[in-house]
Design a protein around this motif. Sequence first.
Motif, PDB file in Angstrom:
ATOM      1  N   PRO A  16      42.967  57.398  53.143  1.00 30.34           N
ATOM      2  CA  PRO A  16      43.760  57.477  51.913  1.00 30.34           C
ATOM      3  C   PRO A  16      43.003  56.813  50.764  1.00 30.34           C
ATOM      4  N   LYS A  17      43.289  57.284  49.562  1.00 35.26           N
ATOM      5  CA  LYS A  17      42.624  56.712  48.395  1.00 35.26           C
ATOM      6  C   LYS A  17      43.531  56.849  47.190  1.00 35.26           C
ATOM      7  N   PHE A  18      43.714  55.763  46.465  1.00 34.47           N
ATOM      8  CA  PHE A  18      44.514  55.815  45.252  1.00 34.47           C
ATOM      9  C   PHE A  18      44.078  54.693  44.310  1.00 34.47           C
ATOM     10  N   THR A  19      44.412  54.900  43.039  1.00 37.35           N
ATOM     11  CA  THR A  19      44.093  53.923  42.004  1.00 37.35           C
ATOM     12  C   THR A  19      45.382  53.329  41.472  1.00 37.35           C
ATOM     13  N   LEU A  20      45.386  52.024  41.307  1.00 33.96           N
ATOM     14  CA  LEU A  20      46.542  51.312  40.782  1.00 33.96           C
ATOM     15  C   LEU A  20      46.147  50.560  39.521  1.00 33.96           C
ATOM     16  N   THR A  21      47.033  50.549  38.559  1.00 38.37           N
ATOM     17  CA  THR A  21      46.870  49.716  37.377  1.00 38.37           C
ATOM     18  C   THR A  21      48.012  48.712  37.383  1.00 38.37           C
ATOM     19  N   THR A  22      47.677  47.433  37.224  1.00 36.96           N
ATOM     20  CA  THR A  22      48.674  46.395  37.443  1.00 36.96           C
ATOM     21  C   THR A  22      48.479  45.223  36.495  1.00 36.96           C
ATOM     22  N   THR A  23      49.505  44.451  36.347  1.00 36.09           N
ATOM     23  CA  THR A  23      49.439  43.210  35.579  1.00 36.09           C
ATOM     24  C   THR A  23      49.600  41.985  36.473  1.00 36.09           C
ATOM     25  N   LYS A  24      49.762  42.214  37.790  1.00 34.65           N
ATOM     26  CA  LYS A  24      49.981  41.103  38.713  1.00 34.65           C
ATOM     27  C   LYS A  24      49.222  41.370  40.013  1.00 34.65           C
ATOM     28  N   ASN A  25      49.206  40.378  40.894  1.00 33.31           N
ATOM     29  CA  ASN A  25      48.547  40.536  42.185  1.00 33.31           C
ATOM     30  C   ASN A  25      49.285  41.571  43.028  1.00 33.31           C
ATOM     31  N   ILE A  26      48.518  42.411  43.702  1.00 31.27           N
ATOM     32  CA  ILE A  26      49.082  43.513  44.477  1.00 31.27           C
ATOM     33  C   ILE A  26      48.560  43.450  45.910  1.00 31.27           C
ATOM     34  N   PHE A  72      44.824  42.431  46.423  1.00 34.73           N
ATOM     35  CA  PHE A  72      44.055  42.599  45.200  1.00 34.73           C
ATOM     36  C   PHE A  72      44.538  41.560  44.184  1.00 34.73           C
ATOM     37  N   TYR A  73      43.641  40.646  43.842  1.00 34.04           N
ATOM     38  CA  TYR A  73      43.988  39.563  42.932  1.00 34.04           C
ATOM     39  C   TYR A  73      43.421  39.848  41.541  1.00 34.04           C
ATOM     40  N   LEU A  74      44.224  39.590  40.527  1.00 34.33           N
ATOM     41  CA  LEU A  74      43.747  39.770  39.165  1.00 34.33           C
ATOM     42  C   LEU A  74      42.576  38.829  38.910  1.00 34.33           C
ATOM     43  N   PRO A  75      41.522  39.316  38.295  1.00 34.49           N
ATOM     44  CA  PRO A  75      40.422  38.413  37.923  1.00 34.49           C
ATOM     45  C   PRO A  75      40.946  37.322  36.985  1.00 34.49           C
ATOM     46  N   THR A  76      40.339  36.178  37.069  1.00 38.47           N
ATOM     47  CA  THR A  76      40.818  35.047  36.277  1.00 38.47           C
ATOM     48  C   THR A  76      40.677  35.288  34.781  1.00 38.47           C
ATOM     49  N   ASP A  77      39.751  36.178  34.386  1.00 36.17           N
ATOM     50  CA  ASP A  77      39.548  36.431  32.964  1.00 36.17           C
ATOM     51  C   ASP A  77      40.378  37.607  32.451  1.00 36.17           C
ATOM     52  N   THR A  78      41.258  38.168  33.300  1.00 36.88           N
ATOM     53  CA  THR A  78      42.088  39.289  32.881  1.00 36.88           C
ATOM     54  C   THR A  78      43.284  38.785  32.088  1.00 36.88           C
ATOM     55  N   THR A  79      43.468  39.361  30.905  1.00 41.11           N
ATOM     56  CA  THR A  79      44.586  38.938  30.063  1.00 41.11           C
ATOM     57  C   THR A  79      45.642  40.022  29.920  1.00 41.11           C
ATOM     58  N   THR A  80      45.296  41.272  30.279  1.00 44.73           N
ATOM     59  CA  THR A  80      46.282  42.347  30.144  1.00 44.73           C
ATOM     60  C   THR A  80      46.460  43.048  31.487  1.00 44.73           C
ATOM     61  N   ILE A  81      45.996  44.291  31.575  1.00 44.03           N
ATOM     62  CA  ILE A  81      46.164  45.047  32.810  1.00 44.03           C
ATOM     63  C   ILE A  81      44.830  45.162  33.541  1.00 44.03           C
ATOM     64  N   TYR A  82      44.916  45.477  34.823  1.00 43.85           N
ATOM     65  CA  TYR A  82      43.715  45.558  35.659  1.00 43.85           C
ATOM     66  C   TYR A  82      43.831  46.799  36.541  1.00 43.85           C
ATOM     67  N   GLU A  83      42.747  47.562  36.616  1.00 40.29           N
ATOM     68  CA  GLU A  83      42.737  48.792  37.412  1.00 40.29           C
ATOM     69  C   GLU A  83      41.789  48.641  38.593  1.00 40.29           C
ATOM     70  N   PHE A  84      42.223  49.072  39.758  1.00 41.75           N
ATOM     71  CA  PHE A  84      41.360  49.042  40.930  1.00 41.75           C
ATOM     72  C   PHE A  84      41.676  50.233  41.823  1.00 41.75           C
TER      73      PHE A  84
END
Length: 643
Positions: A305-315, A329-341
């Motif tokens: 399976p493969k999917f992309t998530l965009t998030t503002t918190k740890n997933i 998946f932890y938000l990078p410490t320098d992320t201030t808005t949203i994060y995609e992985f």
Amino acid sequence: MKKLLFLSVVLLVLCNCSHDEMLKPDQPDEGNPAFVPHFYGLASLENPAPETRGVANTLKIWSKPMAEENLTVKFLNGTERYREFIEEVVKEWEKVAGVRFYFVKDNENALIRIGFDYVPGMMSSWALTGTDHLQVYNQQTEPTVHFAQWRRASDELKRSDVLRAFGQVLGLELEFRHPNFTPGWITDENGNIDETSIRDYWESELGDYISWEELKKIVLNPLQDQTFLISKTDSYDPESVMTWPFYEMIAQNIPLIEFAEDYKTELSIQDKEFIQKLYGPTLGDIEIPDRYLRLIEFDYTGNTPKFTLTTTKNIAVIWDKEAKEATHFYLPTDTTTIYEFTATHTFTENKKHRIIIAEFLDRGVERPIVSTALTKFDLTNGEGADNFDIKLLNKALWYIRIIGGEKFTSQDFDFTDYDNLKELYLVGTLDSRVTVENCDNLEVLATSRFIYKPEDVSGPLQTTVLGTSVDNIYLIEGPIAEWPIEGIPLAQWPVSAEPAYSLSDLNGPGVSILNCGNIKEISLENTRINNIDFSDLSNLEYVYLSSTKNYLVGGSFGYNAGEYLNMAFSTLMDRTGKSTGIIVLRGVTTSTSIYPPDYVEVPIVIDELEQINAQLELKNWTAIWDSGLCPQAPAVPWPGGEE
């Protein structure tokens, strides 16, 4: 110096290091000698100086809830490199037993507190044993695990220290306390511990580095006290990480450890078996259930399976709950808005798995009833996906795309009351059906991979038939679209037709839209529906439709090709006084085992075309027959061939 080398596990050459790197805050550097030996011991509660224990003191083993949920750890000092090193090494215990260490911020309270050269003048590394940590919980500025003289220690030595220390944290004792360990020459002829000889021997070698009061607790007390209640393996394990090289060398007359590979840097077989006996099997990658707020679930049959998530918190993505497989998946410490992985996984067995996407909550927080973690969910490899449960508690999830394929499992999608949803794409979902109801913010409904719109439209607004037919074929004149081409792949949609169709009326209406008045764009690529109702879509401004013969584009109840389109366009809302609405129409050939589907001219009965033109002109819409138009008499075979 030769005898000192024999007794020491390793000699450390100290270099000039900043106090911020190793010492307790505001602790003075009292002058470091050029050479010091590396010691390992264990601390008692009365005095944070090393002494030793047994194999496993059953009175000091953690309870199951404590071992799984409450072993918090913090650092009192130390460099980022040391911290990361320890956090990685302690996972070795987690991989084999039902324990979990939770590293918290430095300003939070923790059961386990790590210091580096933290105790003034202390030359040895040590750890409290198991539940002894509870008795000093209020002493948050004092270490319960101490690492000394790491400045020039090899990674192998440090790894050995960490494994041994956290074994003690779990209640294990140093291996030489095993009843089957015999101390050899350090007893007299009657088998009693020869304290005088031991003191003379060690003081003559190490008196310049460590006091006898401290040294005694390392080299003498452990041998005198055999009364502890212990749990033990059947035999002494010289390969255990809990062995202590001082005694291993002395008792067995083993030469000095001279090479990094001689340190015990991996859990032995008996280590793994014994810790599992005490704490049960590993918890795997999965944390306790209370830390997961489930957001999306679906079944998946396949391998990758493969999917992309965009998030503002740890997933967290739980791939297989039974196998305890998960990825956090932890938000990078320098992320201030949203994060995609992008999340992907390879299953060893091609069987059905229930995949769970969850917000990964911080420890101790109150469980929320809504989540703003996910903003986008893009399932790019959805073949094998089924039984979707996209929770209504997702209050920030505005984008959903599911890309299926020729092996997709047809299903019903129900998006009722998803008031935060703005864009919904269901691509290659075969005979699936979709209902969107009470989705106040929905702007896009599509079976295409994205919305593809003309950059410009030229020519007349309506399509006109020119003159009479020649061999039953008419010349036409109509609007022409100018399409964006930058970044568009040649072998994929929108240049080529989507290979797998999406949505059909096979099991009932393929598309149902109720109370979604904010929809602006509808794009149905290679669809097999016969009708769609545009009623009440007052904000609709763009429509893209393509289908094979007998369906929405070109299909009819009988022989009047275009009848389905005529009926659908009769429900379009009037855009008089607004910008002209744009409709793009394409015919699609039927795919075969040799040829994939492609775009083809759309045949249409002239009477139907004239009625369509009249409706569109009245309501301020224009239709672009982008793959070509073939106006003709009824009952003319479809150019794409029979289905």
